[in-house]
Design an enzyme around this catalytic site. Structure first.
Site, mmCIF file in Angstrom:
data_model
loop_
_atom_site.group_PDB
_atom_site.id
_atom_site.type_symbol
_atom_site.label_atom_id
_atom_site.label_comp_id
_atom_site.label_asym_id
_atom_site.label_seq_id
_atom_site.Cartn_x
_atom_site.Cartn_y
_atom_site.Cartn_z
ATOM 1 N N LYS A 15 -20.229 66.407 42.623
ATOM 2 C CA LYS A 15 -20.653 66.196 44.021
ATOM 3 C C LYS A 15 -20.663 67.529 44.789
ATOM 4 C CE LYS A 15 -19.061 61.488 43.636
ATOM 5 N NZ LYS A 15 -18.510 60.308 44.241
ATOM 6 N N ASN B 122 -19.457 63.935 37.739
ATOM 7 C CA ASN B 122 -20.271 64.182 38.929
ATOM 8 C C ASN B 122 -19.400 64.970 39.903
ATOM 9 O OD1 ASN B 122 -21.868 64.115 41.168
ATOM 10 N ND2 ASN B 122 -21.797 61.896 41.468
ATOM 11 N N GLY C 258 -14.796 56.417 44.860
ATOM 12 C CA GLY C 258 -13.889 57.245 45.666
ATOM 13 C C GLY C 258 -12.846 56.463 46.441
ATOM 14 N N GLU D 209 -22.289 51.568 39.175
ATOM 15 C CA GLU D 209 -21.189 52.047 40.015
ATOM 16 C C GLU D 209 -21.126 51.232 41.298
ATOM 17 O OE1 GLU D 209 -20.425 56.536 39.273
ATOM 18 O OE2 GLU D 209 -22.148 56.389 40.568
ATOM 19 N N HIS E 276 -27.980 57.860 42.995
ATOM 20 C CA HIS E 276 -26.549 57.724 43.287
ATOM 21 C C HIS E 276 -26.349 57.055 44.645
ATOM 22 C CE1 HIS E 276 -22.402 58.699 44.214
ATOM 23 N NE2 HIS E 276 -22.235 58.745 42.902
HETATM 24 P P1 PGA Z 1 -15.416 58.433 41.862
HETATM 25 O O1 PGA Z 1 -16.978 58.706 41.949
HETATM 26 O O2 PGA Z 1 -15.033 58.595 40.406
HETATM 27 O O3 PGA Z 1 -14.779 59.469 42.733
HETATM 28 O O4 PGA Z 1 -15.165 57.039 42.327
HETATM 29 C C1 PGA Z 1 -17.849 58.255 40.941
HETATM 30 C C2 PGA Z 1 -19.263 58.611 41.270
HETATM 31 O O5 PGA Z 1 -19.618 58.623 42.458
HETATM 32 O O6 PGA Z 1 -20.064 58.889 40.376
#
Ligand code: PGA
Length: 235
Positions: free
Chosen positions: A8, A6, A163, A157, A88
Site C-alpha cells: 500500500k 500489498n 486492516g 477480501e 482493490h
Molecule cells: P490487511 O490488508 O492484511 O491489512 O487486512 C489486506 C489487503 O488490503 O490486501
C-alpha cells in the site's frame, strides 16, 4: 500457492529495497517454490530479477498521456513489471473507482498478457444481509471481467476485514471460496487481516490457493513466515 504482499502507501524506496532483498534471500536460502508477489508503492518501484515478482498496485489503461497523477504502460515497462493489482477495495471505496473504470484497466492489461490479481469483496452491510445478497454483490464485481483469462488471480477480501483485525470464520472462508471457485477456475486468494497467527489455518483451507496480505506483510520476517507455511503445505 501464491503469497502476495500489498505494501500500500508504506515503505520508502530505501525501505522497499531492503524488504525485497530480505524476502529474496529467504526464498533462495529455503528453496521456496511458491509464487511470491510484492506490490510496493509506485515511487518505490525498482527493476528486480529474482524469485519474487514485483507488481504494481495500480496503473492507468494507456501507454502514456495527459492523466495527471497516473502511470501508464510505458512506466511499468521501465521497471519490467508485468503483474498488476486491480479492483482493490481501497481504490473502489476510498478513491471512487467504478466497475466500469476497473474493467477498462482489466481489458487493457489483459490484452498485454499481464498477470492480473483482481480483488473483490463486500462491505459489512452486505455480509449482514445474508449469503444470497453477498453472492449477488460479488457478481456485480465480476461484471465485464473475463473470468477465464489464463493469467488471472482472484483475491477475495471482505472490505470489513481489511486492516481491521476481523476475519470471517475459517468455515465461512472455505464455504465462500468453494462457491467462488464454481465461477472461475483462477487461483483464489483470501485477503483481509491475514497475519502470522492465522495464515497457516487460512492457507490450509480447501479452495484457498494463497493469501494477499497488507499490514502483516510490512515486516519481511512476518511475510517470510507466511511464505514458509505455504511451502510446508505445498498444495
Ligand atoms: P490487511 O490488508 O492484511 O491489512 O487486512 C489486506 C489487503 O488490503 O490486501
Amino acid at each position: 500457492m501464491i503469497i502476495a504482499a500489498n505494501l500500500k502507501t508504506n515503505l520508502t524506496r530505501k525501505q522497499t529495497s531492503k524488504y525485497v532483498d530480505e524476502v529474496e534471500r529467504f526464498l533462495n536460502a529455503n528453496n521456496i517454490s511458491q509464487e511470491v508477489l510484492v506490490f510496493p508503492a509506485m515511487s518505490s518501484l525498482n527493476p528486480h530479477a529474482g524469485k519474487l515478482t514485483i507488481g504494481a498496485q495500480n496503473a492507468y489503461p494507456v501507454l502514456n498521456g495527459a492523466y495527471t497523477g497516473e502511470i501508464g504502460l510505458e512506466h511499468l515497462e521501465e521497471f519490467g513489471i508485468k503483474t498488476i493489482l486491480i479492483g482493490h477495495s481501497e481504490r473502489r471505496h476510498i478513491l471512487g473507482e467504478t466497475q466500469e473504470s476497473i474493467t477498462k484497466k482489466f481489458d487493457f492489461y489483459k490484452n498485454l498478457g499481464f498477470r492480473i490479481v483482481y480483488c473483490i469483496g463486500e462491505p459489512l452491510e452486505i455480509r449482514k444481509a445474508g449469503e444470497d445478497e453477498l453472492l449477488k454483490y460479488l457478481d456485480t464485481q465480476y461484471a465485464g471481467i473475463d473470468l477465464n483469462y489464463e493469467n488471472l488471480v482472484i483475491a477475495y477480501e471482505p472490505v470489513w476485514a481489511i486492516g481491521t483485525g476481523l476475519t470471517p470464520t475459517l468455515n465461512d472462508i472455505e464455504v465462500l471460496h468453494t462457491k467462488l471457485k464454481k465461477k472461475s477456475k483462477a487461483p483464489l486468494l483470501y485477503g483481509g487481516s491475514v497475519k502470522v497467527t492465522n495464515a497457516k489455518d487460512v492457507l490450509a483451507l480447501k479452495n484457498v490457493d494463497g493469501i494477499l496480505v497488507g499490514s502483516a506483510a510490512l515486516y519481511a520476517e512476518h511475510f517470510c513466515s507466511m511464505i514458509n507455511y505455504a511451502q510446508a503445505l505445498n498444495k
